[in-house]
Design a protein around this motif. Structure first.
Motif, mmCIF file in Angstrom:
data_model
loop_
_atom_site.group_PDB
_atom_site.id
_atom_site.type_symbol
_atom_site.label_atom_id
_atom_site.label_comp_id
_atom_site.label_asym_id
_atom_site.label_seq_id
_atom_site.Cartn_x
_atom_site.Cartn_y
_atom_site.Cartn_z
ATOM 1 N N THR A 55 0.822 -1.211 0.000
ATOM 2 C CA THR A 55 0.000 0.000 0.000
ATOM 3 C C THR A 55 0.857 1.263 0.000
ATOM 4 O O THR A 55 0.527 2.253 -0.661
ATOM 5 C CB THR A 55 -0.923 -0.024 1.242
ATOM 6 O OG1 THR A 55 -1.912 -1.030 1.025
ATOM 7 C CG2 THR A 55 -1.608 1.307 1.476
ATOM 8 N N SER A 56 1.958 1.223 0.726
ATOM 9 C CA SER A 56 2.830 2.404 0.774
ATOM 10 C C SER A 56 3.413 2.695 -0.609
ATOM 11 O O SER A 56 3.646 3.852 -0.971
ATOM 12 C CB SER A 56 3.957 2.188 1.792
ATOM 13 O OG SER A 56 3.402 2.001 3.077
ATOM 14 N N SER A 97 6.722 4.054 4.718
ATOM 15 C CA SER A 97 6.394 2.820 5.443
ATOM 16 C C SER A 97 5.506 3.126 6.638
ATOM 17 O O SER A 97 5.860 3.943 7.485
ATOM 18 C CB SER A 97 7.682 2.149 5.923
ATOM 19 O OG SER A 97 7.382 1.022 6.708
ATOM 20 N N GLN A 98 4.368 2.475 6.671
ATOM 21 C CA GLN A 98 3.488 2.640 7.831
ATOM 22 C C GLN A 98 4.207 2.175 9.087
ATOM 23 O O GLN A 98 4.357 2.919 10.033
ATOM 24 C CB GLN A 98 2.201 1.832 7.616
ATOM 25 C CG GLN A 98 1.116 2.007 8.667
ATOM 26 C CD GLN A 98 1.376 1.351 10.004
ATOM 27 O OE1 GLN A 98 1.276 2.002 11.063
ATOM 28 N NE2 GLN A 98 1.756 0.099 10.007
ATOM 29 N N SER A 99 4.665 0.920 9.066
ATOM 30 C CA SER A 99 5.254 0.325 10.274
ATOM 31 C C SER A 99 6.636 0.890 10.587
ATOM 32 O O SER A 99 7.050 0.931 11.737
ATOM 33 C CB SER A 99 5.380 -1.181 10.091
ATOM 34 O OG SER A 99 6.268 -1.468 9.008
ATOM 35 N N THR A 102 9.594 -2.474 7.702
ATOM 36 C CA THR A 102 9.608 -3.393 6.558
ATOM 37 C C THR A 102 11.040 -3.680 6.109
ATOM 38 O O THR A 102 11.806 -2.763 5.791
ATOM 39 C CB THR A 102 8.757 -2.793 5.421
ATOM 40 O OG1 THR A 102 7.438 -2.613 5.925
ATOM 41 C CG2 THR A 102 8.720 -3.689 4.201
ATOM 42 N N SER A 141 -4.020 -1.947 5.345
ATOM 43 C CA SER A 141 -3.763 -0.539 5.637
ATOM 44 C C SER A 141 -4.880 0.348 5.080
ATOM 45 O O SER A 141 -5.292 0.192 3.931
ATOM 46 C CB SER A 141 -2.423 -0.152 5.001
ATOM 47 O OG SER A 141 -2.079 1.144 5.377
ATOM 48 N N GLU A 166 -6.473 -8.883 -0.332
ATOM 49 C CA GLU A 166 -5.935 -9.197 0.988
ATOM 50 C C GLU A 166 -6.969 -9.769 1.930
ATOM 51 O O GLU A 166 -6.693 -10.707 2.656
ATOM 52 C CB GLU A 166 -5.432 -7.905 1.658
ATOM 53 C CG GLU A 166 -4.093 -7.445 1.245
ATOM 54 C CD GLU A 166 -3.639 -6.324 2.162
ATOM 55 O OE1 GLU A 166 -2.667 -6.529 2.898
ATOM 56 O OE2 GLU A 166 -4.262 -5.240 2.153
HETATM 57 O O1 M6R Z 1 4.587 -0.956 7.005
HETATM 58 P P1 M6R Z 1 4.753 -0.744 5.529
HETATM 59 O O2 M6R Z 1 3.990 0.429 5.022
HETATM 60 O O3 M6R Z 1 6.197 -0.672 5.103
HETATM 61 O O4 M6R Z 1 4.142 -2.037 4.864
HETATM 62 C C1 M6R Z 1 4.179 -2.253 3.494
HETATM 63 C C2 M6R Z 1 3.268 -3.382 3.093
HETATM 64 O O5 M6R Z 1 3.652 -4.576 3.691
HETATM 65 C C3 M6R Z 1 1.808 -3.084 3.446
HETATM 66 O O6 M6R Z 1 1.360 -1.878 2.899
HETATM 67 C C4 M6R Z 1 0.886 -4.212 2.986
HETATM 68 O O7 M6R Z 1 0.808 -4.246 1.606
HETATM 69 C C5 M6R Z 1 -0.484 -4.010 3.657
HETATM 70 N N1 M6R Z 1 -0.960 -5.225 4.220
HETATM 71 C C6 M6R Z 1 -1.486 -3.414 2.722
HETATM 72 O O8 M6R Z 1 -2.762 -3.344 3.241
#
Ligand code: M6R
Length: 367
Positions: A60-61, A105-107, A110, A158, A247
């Motif tokens: 998603t990012s 990156s959300q988290s 990654t 996400s 997903e």
């Molecule tokens: O934490 P991040 O944004 O780095 O994660 C990237 C992907 O693993 C994450 O966006 C994944 O595709 C999600 N499950 C989407 O909903």
């Protein structure tokens, strides 16, 4: 902790008026006519002198990154490339000390994105991070950055982190464009006023589409495939809509730029192929109208996302979801919301575990 919602995902979808507001808070000062972002301001010269910007991310990012490309190229006129972190890190890309790399990156954990950042730094690039989790590994290793401030995202799919990433990328593009002279003051003011109105419009779209989308979803419980189409800024929104559905509902879905349909995917269209098409008024609307006609001629079932008051697309589509109008560049933020709801309800009706889909983890810390 789910605040009365059945799943974290639904809670997080409904949090978006607030999360986007939080992303903008203290940064977007409409009355003063400024965008305040220390990470950008402190490195303005370096950023504006960049030969190119490479955005690296996953999932998603990465979709947010694609929209970031459109935003930065349109408003700041700096060349942008977007790459999957996993490809970038293994292919010896041309990166020098004149390059800027933006890692999203959300988290912030990654593994591929982290490794790609390390490689970019070794090659001398200036690395800017856009993370949601404060003090995460990626936010610590980058040279500068902006947090999305969307708050904790628990659902594996996400949602609110994505719209906050788009909000931060919008702020960055507009700020760079304003300071490097590519964006007139008048245009800048118009866009920041629109940006400021987004939390309200997101609230509006949640209210006005929720029940409708919930009903529409019932018609697609048995679908085995889906196509998602959009043009321009909404092409990556189509990719993201498709990813959400895959997903959590385990239905195969693909996103495409609408005009690419005739280069292959149109062969798949029949009465068993539902098509979600994002068709706001701006952004080549006429072309989208003919895409919808082509689909209907082949009996595809069309779910169309249109602006309020639309008649042309709405009159031929099987199902219509109306969303409020905004500037074209911000329309993915609004259009993504009914797409999140659509994926959510289809998955729920199919009895899937939406917060913990099979085989997926919230942060992918292994390659
Ligand atoms: O934490 P991040 O944004 O780095 O994660 C990237 C992907 O693993 C994450 O966006 C994944 O595709 C999600 N499950 C989407 O909903």
């Amino acid at each position: 902790e789910k605040g009365g919602y059945e799943h974290f995902m639904l809670k997080e979808i409904f949090e978006q008026p607030k999360s986007i507001h939080d992303t903008l808070r203290g940064r977007l000062l409409v009355e003063e006519g400024i965008i305040k972002m220390a990470g950008i301001w402190d490195h303005l010269e370096r950023l504006n002198q960049a030969q190119k910007i490479t955005i690296i991310a996953c999932g998603t990012s990465w979709h947010a990154g694609l929209i970031g490309e459109y935003l930065i190229e349109e408003f700041a006129r700096i060349p942008v490339e977007v790459e999957y972190a996993s490809e970038f890190r293994y292919r010896n890309p041309i990166i020098t000390d004149k390059d800027i790399v933006i890692a999203i990156s959300q988290s912030g954990e990654t593994a591929d994105t982290m490794a790609a950042i390390k490689m970019a730094k070794e090659k001398g690039a200036f690395v800017y991070g856009i993370c949601n989790v404060v003090d995460s590994s990626i936010s610590r290793v980058t040279d500068a950055g902006s947090y999305t401030h969307a708050g904790p995202e628990i659902g594996v799919a996400s949602t609110k982190a994505f719209t906050s990433q788009l909000t931060v990328l919008s702020l960055i593009a507009l700020k760079l464009g304003k300071h490097n002279g590519h964006l007139s003051n008048q245009e800048f003011m118009k866009l920041i006023t629109e940006l400021d109105a987004l939390p309200k419009k997101v609230e509006e779209v949640l209210e006005s589409t929720h029940e409708n989308v919930k009903e529409i979803a019932k018609h697609f419980i048995g679908a085995q495939n889906f196509l998602y189409l959009g043009r321009g800024y909404n092409f990556p929104a189509a990719l993201e809509g498709a990813l959400k559905l895959k997903e959590i509902s385990y239905i195969h879905a693909e996103g495409y730029p609408a005009a690419e349909m005739k280069h292959g995917p149109i062969a798949l269209i029949d009465e068993n192929m539902p098509i979600v098409i994002i068709a706001p008024k701006q952004g080549h609307y006429d072309k989208i109208v003919s895409n919808v006609q082509e689909i209907k001629a082949r009996k595809g079932r069309v779910v169309a996302l249109v602006n309020k008051g639309d008649t042309q697309v709405a009159s031929v589509a099987d199902f219509v979801i109306e969303f409020p109008e905004t500037s074209e560049c911000f329309s993915p933020i609004i259009a993504s919301i009914p797409l999140q709801l659509l994926a959510y309800y289809i998955a729920v009706y199919r009895g899937a575990n939406v917060d913990q889909p099979r085989n997926l983890a919230k942060s992918v810390t292994v390659e």
